[in-house]
Design a protein around this motif. Structure first.
Motif, PDB file in Angstrom:
ATOM      1  N   MET A   1      42.293  31.740 -30.277  1.00 15.40           N
ATOM      2  CA  MET A   1      42.289  32.825 -29.314  1.00 15.40           C
ATOM      3  C   MET A   1      42.050  34.173 -29.990  1.00 15.40           C
ATOM      4  SD  MET A   1      42.431  32.786 -26.188  1.00 15.40           S
ATOM      5  CE  MET A   1      42.525  33.831 -24.826  1.00 15.40           C
ATOM      6  N   THR A   2      42.550  34.285 -31.221  1.00 14.74           N
ATOM      7  CA  THR A   2      42.354  35.537 -31.960  1.00 14.74           C
ATOM      8  C   THR A   2      40.876  35.803 -32.181  1.00 14.74           C
ATOM      9  OG1 THR A   2      44.442  35.159 -33.109  1.00 14.74           O
ATOM     10  CG2 THR A   2      42.960  36.761 -34.077  1.00 14.74           C
ATOM     11  N   LEU A   3      40.140  34.769 -32.499  1.00 14.30           N
ATOM     12  CA  LEU A   3      38.707  34.921 -32.730  1.00 14.30           C
ATOM     13  C   LEU A   3      37.984  35.402 -31.473  1.00 14.30           C
ATOM     14  CD1 LEU A   3      36.443  34.604 -34.767  1.00 14.30           C
ATOM     15  CD2 LEU A   3      36.211  32.246 -34.032  1.00 14.30           C
ATOM     16  N   VAL A   4      38.404  34.923 -30.325  1.00 16.04           N
ATOM     17  CA  VAL A   4      37.801  35.351 -29.057  1.00 16.04           C
ATOM     18  C   VAL A   4      38.055  36.834 -28.832  1.00 16.04           C
ATOM     19  CG1 VAL A   4      37.879  35.067 -26.546  1.00 16.04           C
ATOM     20  CG2 VAL A   4      37.954  33.060 -28.032  1.00 16.04           C
ATOM     21  N   TYR A   5      39.290  37.282 -29.078  1.00 14.97           N
ATOM     22  CA  TYR A   5      39.607  38.710 -28.929  1.00 14.97           C
ATOM     23  C   TYR A   5      38.782  39.566 -29.875  1.00 14.97           C
ATOM     24  CZ  TYR A   5      43.744  37.350 -26.227  1.00 14.97           C
ATOM     25  OH  TYR A   5      44.597  36.832 -25.296  1.00 14.97           O
ATOM     26  N   LEU A   6      38.644  39.114 -31.113  1.00 13.36           N
ATOM     27  CA  LEU A   6      37.871  39.883 -32.088  1.00 13.36           C
ATOM     28  C   LEU A   6      36.389  39.904 -31.728  1.00 13.36           C
ATOM     29  CD1 LEU A   6      39.565  38.853 -35.436  1.00 13.36           C
ATOM     30  CD2 LEU A   6      39.786  41.013 -34.209  1.00 13.36           C
ATOM     31  N   LEU A   7      35.862  38.812 -31.191  1.00  9.50           N
ATOM     32  CA  LEU A   7      34.462  38.792 -30.765  1.00  9.50           C
ATOM     33  C   LEU A   7      34.231  39.725 -29.579  1.00  9.50           C
ATOM     34  CD1 LEU A   7      33.493  35.037 -31.126  1.00  9.50           C
ATOM     35  CD2 LEU A   7      32.651  36.962 -32.464  1.00  9.50           C
ATOM     36  N   ILE A   8      35.154  39.735 -28.644  1.00  8.12           N
ATOM     37  CA  ILE A   8      35.047  40.659 -27.501  1.00  8.12           C
ATOM     38  C   ILE A   8      35.092  42.100 -27.998  1.00  8.12           C
ATOM     39  CG2 ILE A   8      36.248  41.501 -25.444  1.00  8.12           C
ATOM     40  CD1 ILE A   8      37.045  38.567 -24.900  1.00  8.12           C
ATOM     41  N   LEU A   9      36.011  42.371 -28.916  1.00 15.86           N
ATOM     42  CA  LEU A   9      36.119  43.713 -29.485  1.00 15.86           C
ATOM     43  C   LEU A   9      34.842  44.099 -30.217  1.00 15.86           C
ATOM     44  CD1 LEU A   9      38.020  46.139 -29.941  1.00 15.86           C
ATOM     45  CD2 LEU A   9      38.750  45.018 -32.043  1.00 15.86           C
ATOM     46  N   ALA A  10      34.227  43.170 -30.943  1.00 18.77           N
ATOM     47  CA  ALA A  10      32.990  43.450 -31.673  1.00 18.77           C
ATOM     48  C   ALA A  10      31.839  43.743 -30.712  1.00 18.77           C
ATOM     49  CB  ALA A  10      32.645  42.286 -32.587  1.00 18.77           C
ATOM     50  N   VAL A  11      31.747  42.991 -29.627  1.00 16.77           N
ATOM     51  CA  VAL A  11      30.680  43.227 -28.646  1.00 16.77           C
ATOM     52  C   VAL A  11      30.852  44.596 -27.989  1.00 16.77           C
ATOM     53  CG1 VAL A  11      29.757  42.444 -26.425  1.00 16.77           C
ATOM     54  CG2 VAL A  11      30.203  40.791 -28.232  1.00 16.77           C
ATOM     55  N   VAL A  12      32.074  44.935 -27.640  1.00 18.33           N
ATOM     56  CA  VAL A  12      32.351  46.247 -27.049  1.00 18.33           C
ATOM     57  C   VAL A  12      32.022  47.351 -28.052  1.00 18.33           C
ATOM     58  CG1 VAL A  12      34.210  47.755 -26.226  1.00 18.33           C
ATOM     59  CG2 VAL A  12      34.055  45.404 -25.405  1.00 18.33           C
ATOM     60  N   TYR A  13      32.382  47.136 -29.319  1.00 20.73           N
ATOM     61  CA  TYR A  13      32.085  48.125 -30.364  1.00 20.73           C
ATOM     62  C   TYR A  13      30.582  48.350 -30.501  1.00 20.73           C
ATOM     63  CZ  TYR A  13      31.080  49.906 -35.005  1.00 20.73           C
ATOM     64  OH  TYR A  13      30.559  50.613 -36.045  1.00 20.73           O
ATOM     65  N   VAL A  14      29.799  47.284 -30.563  1.00 23.97           N
ATOM     66  CA  VAL A  14      28.349  47.419 -30.727  1.00 23.97           C
ATOM     67  C   VAL A  14      27.749  48.147 -29.524  1.00 23.97           C
ATOM     68  CG1 VAL A  14      26.180  46.121 -30.826  1.00 23.97           C
ATOM     69  CG2 VAL A  14      28.100  45.451 -32.267  1.00 23.97           C
ATOM     70  N   PHE A  15      28.191  47.801 -28.325  1.00 23.33           N
ATOM     71  CA  PHE A  15      27.681  48.457 -27.122  1.00 23.33           C
ATOM     72  C   PHE A  15      28.033  49.939 -27.111  1.00 23.33           C
ATOM     73  CE2 PHE A  15      28.380  49.833 -22.699  1.00 23.33           C
ATOM     74  CZ  PHE A  15      27.084  49.735 -22.242  1.00 23.33           C
ATOM     75  N   LEU A  16      29.290  50.271 -27.390  1.00 25.12           N
ATOM     76  CA  LEU A  16      29.706  51.673 -27.367  1.00 25.12           C
ATOM     77  C   LEU A  16      29.074  52.478 -28.500  1.00 25.12           C
ATOM     78  CD1 LEU A  16      33.474  51.391 -26.377  1.00 25.12           C
ATOM     79  CD2 LEU A  16      31.538  52.088 -24.946  1.00 25.12           C
ATOM     80  N   ASP A  17      28.875  51.854 -29.653  1.00 18.69           N
ATOM     81  CA  ASP A  17      28.205  52.547 -30.754  1.00 18.69           C
ATOM     82  C   ASP A  17      26.751  52.832 -30.395  1.00 18.69           C
ATOM     83  OD1 ASP A  17      28.330  53.594 -33.499  1.00 18.69           O
ATOM     84  OD2 ASP A  17      26.864  52.002 -33.918  1.00 18.69           O
TER      85      ASP A  17
END
Length: 117
Positions: A1-17
């Motif tokens: 589950m941790t990996l899923v949270y980190l992947l979601i966070l990474a996708v949000v980061y790339v989009f916002l960046d």
């Protein structure tokens, strides 16, 4: 589950960046890893000391917390680079991206700490 949270966070980061780059009219550099050319020797030295201490910590701390220390190391690295860009290269707005990356790694650290407990 941790990996899923980190992947979601990474996708949000790339989009916002990407959105931040469009708003500030800054272009992505050709290479993700910066060269040392044109950088201050003090900051390079600090980064090398941080890297050496991180590598020593990997072998000292329990393996379960290695990922937490990796995220903390990257957080400190991005804060330091953002400070260097703010101090010496104010016309280039790259510091905002460094600090945004630092917040990403800080949130990643919190996610790792919360899901491991």
């Amino acid at each position: 589950m941790t990996l899923v949270y980190l992947l979601i966070l990474a996708v949000v980061y790339v989009f916002l960046d990407f959105c931040l780059r469009k708003k500030l009219h800054t272009k992505m550099t050709k290479s993700y890893w910066r060269s040392f050319k044109g950088r201050r020797p003090l900051f390079i030295t600090i980064e090398m000391v941080m890297l050496a201490s991180f590598l020593v910590l990997i072998f000292v701390i329990p393996p379960a917390y290695t990922s937490v220390f990796m995220f903390l190391f990257l957080f400190l690295l991005y804060v330091l680079r953002g400070f260097e860009e703010w101090k010496f290269e104010r016309k280039q707005k790259e510091r905002y991206h460094s600090w945004f990356g630092a917040t990403f790694f800080l949130f990643g650290t919190f996610i790792l700490l919360m899901t491991d407990m």
